[in-house]
Structures are given as structure tokens and as C-alpha cells.
Design a protein around this motif. Structure first.
Motif, PDB file in Angstrom:
ATOM      1  N   GLY A  53     -11.593   6.198 -17.796  1.00 60.49           N
ATOM      2  CA  GLY A  53     -12.587   7.274 -17.832  1.00 60.49           C
ATOM      3  C   GLY A  53     -13.996   6.745 -18.025  1.00 60.49           C
ATOM      4  N   ALA A  54     -14.142   5.728 -18.875  1.00 62.28           N
ATOM      5  CA  ALA A  54     -15.460   5.115 -19.072  1.00 62.28           C
ATOM      6  C   ALA A  54     -15.952   4.461 -17.789  1.00 62.28           C
ATOM      7  CB  ALA A  54     -15.388   4.086 -20.202  1.00 62.28           C
ATOM      8  N   ILE A  55     -15.037   3.861 -17.042  1.00 65.45           N
ATOM      9  CA  ILE A  55     -15.403   3.239 -15.773  1.00 65.45           C
ATOM     10  C   ILE A  55     -15.873   4.293 -14.779  1.00 65.45           C
ATOM     11  CG2 ILE A  55     -14.483   1.979 -13.781  1.00 65.45           C
ATOM     12  CD1 ILE A  55     -12.609   0.530 -15.769  1.00 65.45           C
ATOM     13  N   ASP A  56     -15.242   5.465 -14.764  1.00 62.84           N
ATOM     14  CA  ASP A  56     -15.692   6.561 -13.899  1.00 62.84           C
ATOM     15  C   ASP A  56     -17.162   6.877 -14.149  1.00 62.84           C
ATOM     16  OD1 ASP A  56     -13.250   6.894 -12.640  1.00 62.84           O
ATOM     17  OD2 ASP A  56     -12.570   8.477 -13.999  1.00 62.84           O
ATOM     18  N   GLU A  57     -17.532   6.961 -15.419  1.00 65.16           N
ATOM     19  CA  GLU A  57     -18.925   7.268 -15.768  1.00 65.16           C
ATOM     20  C   GLU A  57     -19.859   6.132 -15.353  1.00 65.16           C
ATOM     21  OE1 GLU A  57     -19.469   8.461 -19.781  1.00 65.16           O
ATOM     22  OE2 GLU A  57     -17.769   9.843 -19.800  1.00 65.16           O
ATOM     23  N   ILE A  58     -19.438   4.901 -15.584  1.00 59.19           N
ATOM     24  CA  ILE A  58     -20.268   3.746 -15.244  1.00 59.19           C
ATOM     25  C   ILE A  58     -20.539   3.687 -13.744  1.00 59.19           C
ATOM     26  CG2 ILE A  58     -20.219   1.218 -15.056  1.00 59.19           C
ATOM     27  CD1 ILE A  58     -18.820   1.188 -17.787  1.00 59.19           C
ATOM     28  N   LEU A  59     -19.535   3.974 -12.947  1.00 62.50           N
ATOM     29  CA  LEU A  59     -19.655   3.818 -11.492  1.00 62.50           C
ATOM     30  C   LEU A  59     -20.245   5.041 -10.803  1.00 62.50           C
ATOM     31  CD1 LEU A  59     -16.298   1.990 -10.632  1.00 62.50           C
ATOM     32  CD2 LEU A  59     -18.572   0.995 -10.924  1.00 62.50           C
ATOM     33  N   GLN A  60     -20.483   6.091 -11.538  1.00 62.24           N
ATOM     34  CA  GLN A  60     -21.003   7.312 -10.925  1.00 62.24           C
ATOM     35  C   GLN A  60     -22.397   7.065 -10.345  1.00 62.24           C
ATOM     36  OE1 GLN A  60     -20.861  10.669 -13.519  1.00 62.24           O
ATOM     37  NE2 GLN A  60     -21.426  12.137 -11.948  1.00 62.24           N
ATOM     38  N   GLY A  61     -22.516   7.242  -9.047  1.00 67.38           N
ATOM     39  CA  GLY A  61     -23.810   7.147  -8.388  1.00 67.38           C
ATOM     40  C   GLY A  61     -24.351   5.746  -8.191  1.00 67.38           C
ATOM     41  N   VAL A  62     -23.540   4.720  -8.378  1.00 63.52           N
ATOM     42  CA  VAL A  62     -24.053   3.358  -8.244  1.00 63.52           C
ATOM     43  C   VAL A  62     -24.107   2.942  -6.782  1.00 63.52           C
ATOM     44  CG1 VAL A  62     -23.188   2.685 -10.512  1.00 63.52           C
ATOM     45  CG2 VAL A  62     -21.776   2.259  -8.492  1.00 63.52           C
ATOM     46  N   ASN A  63     -25.015   2.032  -6.483  1.00 62.99           N
ATOM     47  CA  ASN A  63     -25.143   1.482  -5.134  1.00 62.99           C
ATOM     48  C   ASN A  63     -24.306   0.209  -5.060  1.00 62.99           C
ATOM     49  OD1 ASN A  63     -25.962   0.888  -2.533  1.00 62.99           O
ATOM     50  ND2 ASN A  63     -27.899  -0.046  -3.185  1.00 62.99           N
ATOM     51  N   LEU A  64     -23.014   0.415  -4.863  1.00 65.56           N
ATOM     52  CA  LEU A  64     -22.061  -0.690  -4.896  1.00 65.56           C
ATOM     53  C   LEU A  64     -20.951  -0.364  -3.903  1.00 65.56           C
ATOM     54  CD1 LEU A  64     -22.021  -3.235  -6.793  1.00 65.56           C
ATOM     55  CD2 LEU A  64     -20.344  -2.018  -8.181  1.00 65.56           C
ATOM     56  N   SER A  65     -20.529  -1.329  -3.132  1.00 62.48           N
ATOM     57  CA  SER A  65     -19.507  -1.073  -2.116  1.00 62.48           C
ATOM     58  C   SER A  65     -18.209  -0.589  -2.751  1.00 62.48           C
ATOM     59  CB  SER A  65     -19.230  -2.349  -1.308  1.00 62.48           C
ATOM     60  OG  SER A  65     -18.521  -3.293  -2.097  1.00 62.48           O
ATOM     61  N   GLU A  66     -17.410   0.089  -1.950  1.00 64.91           N
ATOM     62  CA  GLU A  66     -16.105   0.564  -2.441  1.00 64.91           C
ATOM     63  C   GLU A  66     -15.226  -0.600  -2.881  1.00 64.91           C
ATOM     64  OE1 GLU A  66     -14.045   3.136   0.195  1.00 64.91           O
ATOM     65  OE2 GLU A  66     -15.696   4.585   0.355  1.00 64.91           O
ATOM     66  N   LYS A  67     -15.294  -1.696  -2.152  1.00 66.64           N
ATOM     67  CA  LYS A  67     -14.504  -2.878  -2.498  1.00 66.64           C
ATOM     68  C   LYS A  67     -14.898  -3.405  -3.876  1.00 66.64           C
ATOM     69  CE  LYS A  67     -12.292  -6.932  -1.875  1.00 66.64           C
ATOM     70  NZ  LYS A  67     -10.832  -7.112  -1.809  1.00 66.64           N
ATOM     71  N   LEU A  68     -16.190  -3.544  -4.156  1.00 69.30           N
ATOM     72  CA  LEU A  68     -16.638  -4.065  -5.454  1.00 69.30           C
ATOM     73  C   LEU A  68     -16.325  -3.077  -6.572  1.00 69.30           C
ATOM     74  CD1 LEU A  68     -20.014  -5.748  -4.464  1.00 69.30           C
ATOM     75  CD2 LEU A  68     -17.928  -6.900  -5.230  1.00 69.30           C
ATOM     76  N   GLN A  69     -16.436  -1.793  -6.287  1.00 70.62           N
ATOM     77  CA  GLN A  69     -16.065  -0.807  -7.303  1.00 70.62           C
ATOM     78  C   GLN A  69     -14.578  -0.902  -7.626  1.00 70.62           C
ATOM     79  OE1 GLN A  69     -17.630   3.240  -7.083  1.00 70.62           O
ATOM     80  NE2 GLN A  69     -19.067   2.606  -5.488  1.00 70.62           N
ATOM     81  N   ARG A  70     -13.771  -1.092  -6.606  1.00 66.99           N
ATOM     82  CA  ARG A  70     -12.329  -1.222  -6.821  1.00 66.99           C
ATOM     83  C   ARG A  70     -12.005  -2.497  -7.612  1.00 66.99           C
ATOM     84  NH1 ARG A  70     -11.032  -0.835  -1.848  1.00 66.99           N
ATOM     85  NH2 ARG A  70     -10.482  -3.005  -1.377  1.00 66.99           N
ATOM     86  N   MET A  71     -12.690  -3.588  -7.277  1.00 68.14           N
ATOM     87  CA  MET A  71     -12.489  -4.841  -8.004  1.00 68.14           C
ATOM     88  C   MET A  71     -12.913  -4.707  -9.458  1.00 68.14           C
ATOM     89  SD  MET A  71     -13.637  -7.867  -5.347  1.00 68.14           S
ATOM     90  CE  MET A  71     -13.263  -9.154  -6.561  1.00 68.14           C
ATOM     91  N   PHE A  72     -14.041  -4.057  -9.685  1.00 67.47           N
ATOM     92  CA  PHE A  72     -14.528  -3.875 -11.053  1.00 67.47           C
ATOM     93  C   PHE A  72     -13.496  -3.109 -11.879  1.00 67.47           C
ATOM     94  CE2 PHE A  72     -16.760  -1.200 -14.183  1.00 67.47           C
ATOM     95  CZ  PHE A  72     -17.399  -2.187 -14.926  1.00 67.47           C
ATOM     96  N   ARG A  73     -12.996  -2.024 -11.329  1.00 64.03           N
ATOM     97  CA  ARG A  73     -12.018  -1.211 -12.060  1.00 64.03           C
ATOM     98  C   ARG A  73     -10.739  -2.017 -12.344  1.00 64.03           C
ATOM     99  NH1 ARG A  73     -11.717   4.288 -12.639  1.00 64.03           N
ATOM    100  NH2 ARG A  73     -13.292   4.556 -10.995  1.00 64.03           N
ATOM    101  N   LYS A  74     -10.239  -2.686 -11.325  1.00 63.03           N
ATOM    102  CA  LYS A  74      -8.978  -3.406 -11.504  1.00 63.03           C
ATOM    103  C   LYS A  74      -9.142  -4.569 -12.475  1.00 63.03           C
ATOM    104  CE  LYS A  74      -5.068  -5.381  -8.998  1.00 63.03           C
ATOM    105  NZ  LYS A  74      -4.450  -5.625  -7.676  1.00 63.03           N
TER     106      LYS A  74
END
Length: 472
Positions: A53-74
Motif C-alpha cells: 500500500g505504501a508503494i502504491d502511494e509512492i508510485l502515484q503519478g510518477v514519471n517512471l516506466s511500467e517496467k521500472l515501477q514493477r521492478m521497484f515493487r517486486k
């Protein structure tokens, strides 16, 4: 994603680990991992859900590719769901990943990133505090051990190791100065980020006294230290020369270290990045002592004097004039006129000095050293068809480390450089959405350590920096 487990990573491992370790070692590590998991209190799903849930808030509206967002979460969830074991007695244990032991260094690096998260429930902070307490218990058990067992059961990496004492809690007894620095760093950041003061009790004080004692002894390694380490397996990087005492050194004021953050033997005993880290954490200890242990005036004075002596040794012995880069820091020196001019990926490294908060990123000597570190004049910097970056003598020539790429980004002041590093992370994960140890610069599908939590955490810190949400 929340349901990923240690066993799944072991079963799906496509790295070179089994080939490099051999079948017997690989299977032995899996067996020990399974035994530890049987003792776990629960599977950390609730904690992982909070972090998700904290990651959802962090990634909200960021200028970051889907791949990097997925890597960050995992990568964030990987540490909680696969390396954290909450024990029945309320304590905690943190795997390094594919090796079933808790490194003082790695466990600090694995958890530092989580102090960037808000934790209104307090449950995440509770677990981090439990790990820190375990770190300092380990220091009291044996300050010369770099990696510890889940219990005092005698498990170890190598049964042929020789040292001046045996410890059933010790997975590996390679004395590394930086290993004693990381728990202090994590405790200090924990205090500053959470406001919690419960760590600073009598056990913490006893551990601090023990690590200061070791620092003092190892300023005079040849004369005062009983420590030696021999692993007669034919590999120079796994053992110390001179009957396990290391190469000869002269007094510098700095603190001797047997091994590097890579767990490889030092060529010369004064490892500059580790001594720089010691200066930083001695400053943290000054602040902690003044705030919580006002009756320990003599200890505070000792810490202050020690910090001054180490810093003076760095200033006097730690730099060389390079014909191309000017004044730069050496990686290791012996106090007798010899120096090792290189850099290694393992943190603390020369590249990481602003990350460990020894100096600012725009410091002149650091910038000179950085240019050297990230050049082919450094024999452990590699360029290939798919990537270029800092490697290590710990892995084969031509292997770039994800950790090195992350530290390069965390210490960079050049946004174009950082964008290129983000691209490298997107294209060198071998389709795993996780970082590794080293990968072949010509072919990232050839790599070591599929399950390396510390590397994942440092990658996540780099992502937080790039989206403006890094607090430390």
C-alpha cells in the motif's frame, strides 16, 4: 506478487549459482534455508500488504516506466516476503538471500530503504527495530564474525576455516571493519526517521563498547590483535596471507580490516572506504552517547579521539597523485608506502562516499576519484555490448554489478547519466524484475545471484532518489 517465497526463488533460479557453488553446496544451502523457515512465526503477508500500500502511494503519478515501477515493487517486497524471518521469541533474522545467514553489513543495507516509508501502524518499524537488536546481539557474540547463523548450531560456509576461536553462531568469521559500521548506521537512521529511542539500552551500550574495543585493538593489529583467518582452499581471496595475519602494516591511526565488503581478502590492511565509514559512524556514536548515555563521558572522549585519529590517517596516507585524474583516494594502503589503486562495487566503496555520507558529491577529491572509478583505468570497471559499469574481483572479469549501477546513480549529479542507468536496469534483469549480483556486460542473461536482497534494496533507493522521495 505478495505470495512469493524463498523456495520459489530457489526452484526457479536460472543464474550461474549452482554451477559456481557445486551441487553439494547449493543443495546444502537449500536444506538449511528450509530448516530456518520451519521456525518462522508467520509468513509476513500482513507486513507485505502494508508495504504494498505504501508503494502504491509512492508510485502515484510518477514519471517512471511500467517496467521500472514493477521492478521497484517486486524488489521492495522481495526483502519482506523472502528474507525476513520473525522468530517465536519476538526477535528477527534477515537472510542475505540465497545464503541462509545474516550478514551484519547486508542486513543493514537491506533495511535502510524501508526507513524512507511512512509507517502509521508502527509494525514495519517494530520489525526493523527487532533486526537492529539482533545485529547488536551478534556483535556481542563475536565482533570478528561477518555473517551469523539463525541459532548457535554450528552451520558454516566452510568447515576447513581456521581462526583463533570457534563460534557456533558464526557462519563465516571474516573480520570486516565495515560490518561493525552498518548496525550503527541503521540504528542512527532508525532513531532519526522514527523518533524511537528504545534501542538505546544497556545491551546497545555494551555492544558499542565492544566495537570500540575492537577498533582500538585493530589500530595496532600486528602488536595487539589475536585475530587470524585461514581458509586453505586454494583461493587467495578467501584467506589471509602471513599465517592468517594479513600483509605487514605500519601504524597510521586507521583501523585494520582483514576483508573487504565483497568478503574478499584485503591486499593491504587499511581499507580506505571502510575507514571513511568508520569516521561517519563514530560521529553518529558521539551524538548517540551525548543524547542517551551522559554518564559515559570517558567512552565519549574515546570515540572522539578515535574519530580524529582515523580521519588524520586518511588525510595523511589515503590519497595519491594520479597522472590522469589528479589527487584521488587509494582503495587500500599499508602505512609502509604501498597502495592499491582500484575500486570495487561492494559498499562502502570509493564511489559510494557521498552515499555513506563521508563527503558531498561535489567534493573535489571525490570527483577525481569518481572519474577514475568509472573508467577503464580502474581494472574492475567493465564495458560490454549491453552495459558498462563497476564490477568486482569477487566475480569473473567482464561482469557489471547492479549494486554498482545503483550507487553510481545515487551519487550522481548528472540527470542524463541517471536516465541511462535507469535504462540499464530495465534491460539487464534477465526478465526477472529483480537485480542480481554481477551480470556479463556482453550478455545480461548470464549472471550470478538471482536472490540478492541488498542489491534489490539499493536499486530501490536509486528509484526513490529519481522520483524525489528519498529521505536518507
Amino acid at each position: 506478487m505478495l505470495n512469493e517465497r524463498n523456495g520459489q526463488i530457489l526452484e526457479n533460479n536460472t543464474s550461474l549459482d549452482k554451477e559456481m557453488m557445486g551441487d553439494d553446496t547449493f543443495l546444502r544451502l537449500r536444506r538449511i534455508t528450509g530448516e530456518i523457515l520451519e521456525e518462522a512465526l508467520h509468513d509476513n503477508v500482513e507486513l507485505a500488504t502494508l508495504i504494498d500500500g505504501a508503494i502504491d502511494e509512492i508510485l502515484q503519478g510518477v514519471n517512471l516506466s511500467e517496467k521500472l515501477q514493477r521492478m521497484f515493487r517486486k524488489c521492495m517486497l522481495n526483502t519482506i516476503t523472502t528474507t525476513l524471518v520473525q522468530k517465536q521469541d519476538g526477535s528477527a533474522f534477515l537472510f542475505t538471500g540465497d545464503i541462509p545467514a545474516m550478514w551484519l553489513r547486508d542486513s543493514g543495507g537491506q533495511l535502510r530503504v524501508f526507513l524512507n516509508l511512512d509507517d502509521p501502524t508502527g509494525k514495519l518499524y517494530d520489525v526493523i527495530g527487532a533486526v537492529i537488536r539482533q545485529q547488536f546481539r551478534y556483535v556481542l557474540l563475536d565482533p570478528y564474525t561477518n555473517a551469523f547463523n539463525f541459532t548457535g548450531n554450528g552451520n558454516c560456509w566452510s568447515e576447513i576455516d581456521q581462526s583463533e576461536r570457534q563460534n557456533p553462531w558464526s557462519w563465516e568469521r571474516k573480520y570486516e571493519l565495515d560490518s561493525l559500521c552498518f548496525p550503527v548506521e541503521l540504528a542512527y537512521f532508525y532513531w532519526k526517521q522514527t523518533g524511537r529511542e528504545d534501542l538505546f539500552d544497556s545491551e546497545f551500550l555494551a555492544a558499542v563498547k565492544e566495537l570500540i574495543r575492537v577498533f582500538r585493538v585493530e589500530q595496532h593489529h600486528a602488536e595487539q590483535s589475536e585475530y587470524f583467518f585461514i581458509r586453505d582452499n586454494g583461493s587467495e581471496q578467501d584467506t589471509l596471507s602471513n599465517q592468517g595475519r594479513g600483509t605487514e602494516v605500519g601504524y597510521t591511526g586507521m583501523i585494520w580490516s582483514g576483508f573487504r565488503p565483497s568478503d574478499d581478502a584485503c591486499e593491504y590492511g587499511y581499507l580506505l572506504p571502510a575507514n571513511m565509514f568508520a569516521v561517519v559512524i563514530l560521529g553518529y556514536l558521539e551524538e548517540i552517547m551525548a543524547a542517551f548515555y551522559s554518564e559515559e563521558g570517558e567512552l565519549l572522549t574515546t570515540i572522539t579521539i578515535l574519530k580524529k585519529e582515523v580521519q588524520e590517517g586518511i588525510a595523511k596516507f589515503g590519497t595519491v597523485d594520479h597522472p590522469t585524474y589528479g589527487e584521488i583516494y587509494a582503495y587500500e594502503v599499508d602505512g609502509l608506502g604501498n597502495s592499491n589503486i582500484m575500486d570495487d562495487t561492494g559498499v562502502p566503496s570509493l564511489l559510494s562516499l557521498p552515499y555513506i555520507k563521508y563527503c558531498d558529491a561535489d567534493d573535489d577529491i571525490y570527483q577525481n576519484t569518481r572519474r577514475f572509478s568509472l573508467s577503464t583505468d580502474n581494472r574492475y570497471y567493465f564495458e560490454g555490448k549491453a552495459a558498462k559499469g563497476l564490477g568486482s574481483p569477487h566475480t569473473p572479469p567482464g561482469y557489471v554489478w547492479h549494486m554498482g549501477l545503483a550507487i553510481q546513480g545515487l551519487t550522481s549529479m548528472d540527470e542524463a547519466e541517471c536516465q541511462e542507468l535507469l535504462r540499464l536496469f530495465e534491460t539487464t534483469d534477465a526478465g526477472k524484475d529483480l537485480t542480481h549480483e554481477g551480470f556479463l556486460a556482453d550478455d545480461p542473461t548470464v549472471y550470478t545471484r538471482e536472490w540478492f536482497s541488498w542489491s534489490n534494496s539499493i536499486f530501490c533507493e536509486f528509484i526513490l532518489k529519481e522520483i524525489g522521495k528519498l529521505k536518507l
